[in-house]
Design an enzyme around this catalytic site. Structure first.
Site, short mmCIF file in Angstrom:
data_model
loop_
_atom_site.label_atom_id
_atom_site.label_comp_id
_atom_site.label_asym_id
_atom_site.label_seq_id
_atom_site.Cartn_x
_atom_site.Cartn_y
_atom_site.Cartn_z
N ASP A 1 0.82 -1.21 0.00
CA ASP A 1 0.00 0.00 0.00
C ASP A 1 0.86 1.27 0.00
O ASP A 1 0.38 2.34 0.36
CB ASP A 1 -0.96 -0.01 1.19
CG ASP A 1 -0.22 -0.02 2.52
OD1 ASP A 1 1.01 -0.20 2.50
OD2 ASP A 1 -0.87 0.15 3.56
N HIS B 1 24.86 -0.11 -18.19
CA HIS B 1 23.91 0.48 -17.24
C HIS B 1 24.13 -0.11 -15.85
O HIS B 1 23.25 -0.76 -15.28
CB HIS B 1 22.46 0.28 -17.72
CG HIS B 1 22.09 1.25 -18.80
ND1 HIS B 1 20.87 1.25 -19.44
CD2 HIS B 1 22.78 2.27 -19.35
CE1 HIS B 1 20.84 2.22 -20.34
NE2 HIS B 1 21.99 2.85 -20.31
N ASP C 1 27.70 8.33 -14.69
CA ASP C 1 26.72 8.78 -15.68
C ASP C 1 25.51 9.24 -14.88
O ASP C 1 24.81 8.41 -14.27
CB ASP C 1 26.39 7.62 -16.62
CG ASP C 1 25.45 8.02 -17.75
OD1 ASP C 1 24.76 9.05 -17.64
OD2 ASP C 1 25.39 7.27 -18.74
N ASP D 1 22.09 14.68 -18.91
CA ASP D 1 22.58 13.31 -19.05
C ASP D 1 24.07 13.41 -19.35
O ASP D 1 24.46 13.66 -20.49
CB ASP D 1 21.82 12.62 -20.20
CG ASP D 1 22.27 11.18 -20.40
OD1 ASP D 1 23.01 10.65 -19.55
OD2 ASP D 1 21.87 10.58 -21.42
N HIS E 1 27.48 0.92 -27.88
CA HIS E 1 26.21 1.67 -27.97
C HIS E 1 26.31 2.82 -28.97
O HIS E 1 27.40 3.15 -29.43
CB HIS E 1 25.82 2.22 -26.59
CG HIS E 1 26.89 3.07 -25.96
ND1 HIS E 1 27.06 4.39 -26.30
CD2 HIS E 1 27.85 2.78 -25.05
CE1 HIS E 1 28.07 4.89 -25.59
NE2 HIS E 1 28.57 3.93 -24.84
N HIS F 1 21.50 10.38 -28.46
CA HIS F 1 20.04 10.27 -28.40
C HIS F 1 19.52 11.65 -28.06
O HIS F 1 20.25 12.48 -27.53
CB HIS F 1 19.58 9.23 -27.38
CG HIS F 1 20.10 9.45 -25.98
ND1 HIS F 1 19.56 10.37 -25.12
CD2 HIS F 1 21.14 8.89 -25.32
CE1 HIS F 1 20.24 10.35 -23.98
NE2 HIS F 1 21.21 9.48 -24.08
N HIS G 1 15.83 9.77 -22.64
CA HIS G 1 15.83 9.31 -24.04
C HIS G 1 14.58 9.92 -24.67
O HIS G 1 13.54 9.28 -24.80
CB HIS G 1 15.82 7.78 -24.11
CG HIS G 1 17.07 7.17 -23.53
ND1 HIS G 1 17.17 5.87 -23.13
CD2 HIS G 1 18.30 7.71 -23.30
CE1 HIS G 1 18.40 5.63 -22.67
NE2 HIS G 1 19.09 6.74 -22.75
N GLU H 1 28.13 10.90 -26.85
CA GLU H 1 28.62 10.05 -25.76
C GLU H 1 29.31 8.77 -26.24
O GLU H 1 28.85 7.67 -25.96
CB GLU H 1 27.47 9.70 -24.82
CG GLU H 1 26.22 9.11 -25.48
CD GLU H 1 25.22 8.58 -24.45
OE1 GLU H 1 25.64 7.86 -23.54
OE2 GLU H 1 24.03 8.92 -24.56
N TYR I 1 34.94 0.10 -24.07
CA TYR I 1 34.74 -0.80 -22.94
C TYR I 1 35.53 -2.08 -23.20
O TYR I 1 35.22 -2.83 -24.13
CB TYR I 1 33.24 -1.11 -22.77
CG TYR I 1 32.41 0.16 -22.78
CD1 TYR I 1 32.24 0.91 -21.62
CD2 TYR I 1 31.87 0.65 -23.98
CE1 TYR I 1 31.51 2.10 -21.64
CE2 TYR I 1 31.16 1.84 -24.00
CZ TYR I 1 30.99 2.56 -22.84
OH TYR I 1 30.28 3.74 -22.87
N ARG J 1 33.64 6.43 -20.82
CA ARG J 1 32.63 7.13 -21.62
C ARG J 1 32.74 8.61 -21.28
O ARG J 1 32.99 8.96 -20.12
CB ARG J 1 31.22 6.60 -21.34
CG ARG J 1 30.13 7.32 -22.11
CD ARG J 1 28.79 6.55 -22.16
NE ARG J 1 28.14 6.38 -20.88
CZ ARG J 1 28.10 5.24 -20.20
NH1 ARG J 1 28.72 4.16 -20.66
NH2 ARG J 1 27.47 5.15 -19.05
N GLU K 1 30.32 11.94 -21.95
CA GLU K 1 28.98 12.28 -22.46
C GLU K 1 28.63 13.73 -22.17
O GLU K 1 28.68 14.17 -21.02
CB GLU K 1 27.92 11.36 -21.81
CG GLU K 1 26.50 11.71 -22.22
CD GLU K 1 25.46 10.71 -21.72
OE1 GLU K 1 25.69 10.07 -20.68
OE2 GLU K 1 24.41 10.59 -22.39
N1 GLY Z 1 22.26 7.58 -18.99
C1 GLY Z 1 21.78 6.80 -20.05
C2 GLY Z 1 22.36 7.23 -21.30
O1 GLY Z 1 23.42 7.79 -21.33
O2 GLY Z 1 21.76 7.10 -22.34
MN MN Z 2 22.87 9.34 -22.74
MN MN Z 3 24.13 8.96 -19.74
#
Ligand code: GLY
Ligand code: MN
Ligand code: MN
Length: 465
Positions: free
Chosen positions: A78, A262, A279, A291, A372, A376, A383, A407, A411, A429, A431
């Site tokens: 609840d 992730h 991130d 982001d 990746h 985006h 996203h 980004e 890896y 990474r 970004e």
């Molecule tokens: N934080 C998720 C991405 O970079 O798309």
């Molecule tokens: Mn991103």
């Molecule tokens: Mn990100």
């Protein structure tokens, strides 16, 4: 639905541990309260919201358009999560309370905006006995009259009238389209959201500034922090204090965890000599989010292997930024970054083929290490615009006003036999969030240092304060 089932579905406000409530108490609780008007300020961007609603209505001139803010989400039993307005609702009127619904209804050649919102419930039993809606439980709602003023819509009504209102319209022959189950409407909204206006860009810039301070909080605790959890908590604290929340679950990935894209378990230790990939983004009250990823040497200095990988990703990101301009393919920054990374992987002896072979769409060998896409869209959703048609997004062109991430990453999995031992377990990474301008782009998150030397100086400077 039989009666018992209906009661179960409608009874989140009543749990086994709740007391019975006699009518005498309801009567007593329903009076004797001082007037306590809620003052609401008219938010400054309501005109642009009205223009968005008008544009949407022009595209669907004959239909009643329904955009719910979303319902309470159960966390367990609840107890509910703190609610977050649906993004489309926030885009059209501003963030709303759970249960609210925007209805755009054809009227006299255009559409009127009718907003259904939680009403005040002082005077009802719910006021003190409903744990989900009762104002003594959850705080006062903005209310119907106040919401009309606040949101600047044509009319506001209590949300318990939403269904009967729509049923009445339907009985008069109206076509009702709800964004939650109408792909064409959802797509139209997603494509409207591709181009940001000045207000949206200002919100994203504010998010970038708070994000910078959140990363500096992380840097400040690095000499004494022992765990990824502490990193996550430091950032979350900044997000809650200066914004509304984080825009998505923070990735605090130390050492080889950085190779898990992730990584949000964040249960690892921090070790001197490792990298820490963070991130993280902050979500403003308006729901716009940043982001950002920075990969930080935990002890303040990159090792030579870390620096080699870092510089390659940095160079790839610079190449990608060169393609962020109006008229470029959306994929042009990605292609530029992948070309740099593939060549770098060849130079490091990791890819043992020619550049053409590595990049050949039939092979794409580089993806073993890059994993990746490079960009985006970014906005109210991290996203953003995910329901846009691919021809207007992934296979479309960049236009001024679009905001996207840049980004690239590399890896090297700890158990990848194709990678020299000294690079295994390194993940990097970088970004940033860029708005496409008429001249090229404006990197909103350039205020966070990203070149390797600048990152080292940043860490030294923050930690010496
Ligand atoms: N934080 C998720 C991405 O970079 O798309
Ligand atoms: Mn991103
Ligand atoms: Mn990100």
């Amino acid at each position: 639905m039989d009666t018992r089932k209906r009661e179960a579905a409608a009874a989140p406000e009543r749990a086994a541990h709740d007391p019975d409530t006699p009518q005498a108490l309801v009567d007593f609780m329903s009076s004797g309260w001082l007037e306590a008007p809620i003052t609401v300020a008219h938010p400054k961007q309501t005109e642009s919201f009205a223009e968005r609603r008008a544009q949407l209505a022009r595209a669907f001139p004959d239909a009643v358009l329904v955009v719910p803010a979303g319902e309470e989400q159960v966390r367990s039993n609840d107890t509910n999560y703190r609610s977050r307005s649906s993004s489309d609702f926030a885009y059209l009127v501003g963030p709303g309370e759970a249960g609210s619904t925007l209805v755009l209804e054809p009227a006299g050649g255009s559409h009127q905006s009718v907003l259904f919102v939680p009403a005040h419930n002082r005077g009802d039993k719910a006021f003190f006995a409903d744990r989900v809606h009762g104002e003594l439980w959850v705080g006062r709602h903005r209310g119907v009259d106040e919401s009309q003023l606040f949101f600047g819509v044509d009319r506001c009504r209590p949300m318990d009238q939403t269904q009967s209102y729509l049923d009445e319209l339907r009985s008069r022959g109206a076509t009702i389209r709800n964004v939650d189950d109408d792909a064409e409407l959802a797509t139209y909204l997603a494509e409207m959201r591709l181009i940001k206006d000045d207000y949206e860009i200002a919100e994203l810039r504010t998010c970038a500034e708070i994000t910078k301070r959140g990363f500096e909080d992380i840097i400040r605790i690095l000499p004494r922090a022992r765990s990824e959890r502490e990193v996550e908590a430091a950032f979350w604290s900044r997000a809650r204090i200066e914004a509304s929340d984080v825009g998505y679950s923070t990735i605090a990935a130390s050492g080889e965890h950085a190779c898990t894209l992730h990584w949000i378990r964040n249960h690892g230790e921090l070790r001197q000599g490792d990298l820490l990939l963070v991130d993280a983004g902050v979500e403003a009250e308006s729901l716009y989010t940043s982001d950002v990823t920075r990969t930080l040497p935990i002890n303040g200095r990159f090792s030579s292997e870390q620096r080699t990988v870092y510089d390659l990703v940095f160079e790839a990101q610079r190449a990608a930024f060169g393609e962020v301009k109006p008229g470029s393919d959306f994929l042009a920054p990605h292609r530029a970054a992948m070309r740099v990374l593939a060549q770098g992987l060849i130079d490091l002896g990791i890819l043992k083929c020619s550049l053409d072979e590595a990049l050949d769409p039939q092979n794409q060998y580089y993806r073993r290490y890059t994993l990746h896409g490079t960009s985006h869209m970014l906005g109210i959703d991290v996203h953003d615009c995910a329901k846009a048609r691919t021809e207007n997004y992934r296979y479309g062109k960049l236009k001024a006003g679009m905001v996207l991430t840049v980004e690239p990453g590399l890896y090297f999995q700890p158990d990848d036999a194709t990678v020299p031992d000294r690079f295994r377990g390194i993940g990097v990474r970088i970004e940033d969030d860029a708005v496409v301008t008429s001249a090229g782009c404006d990197n909103l998150t350039a205020i966070l240092p990203s070149a390797a030397g600048a990152v080292e100086m940043w860490i030294a400077q923050i930690q010496s304060r």
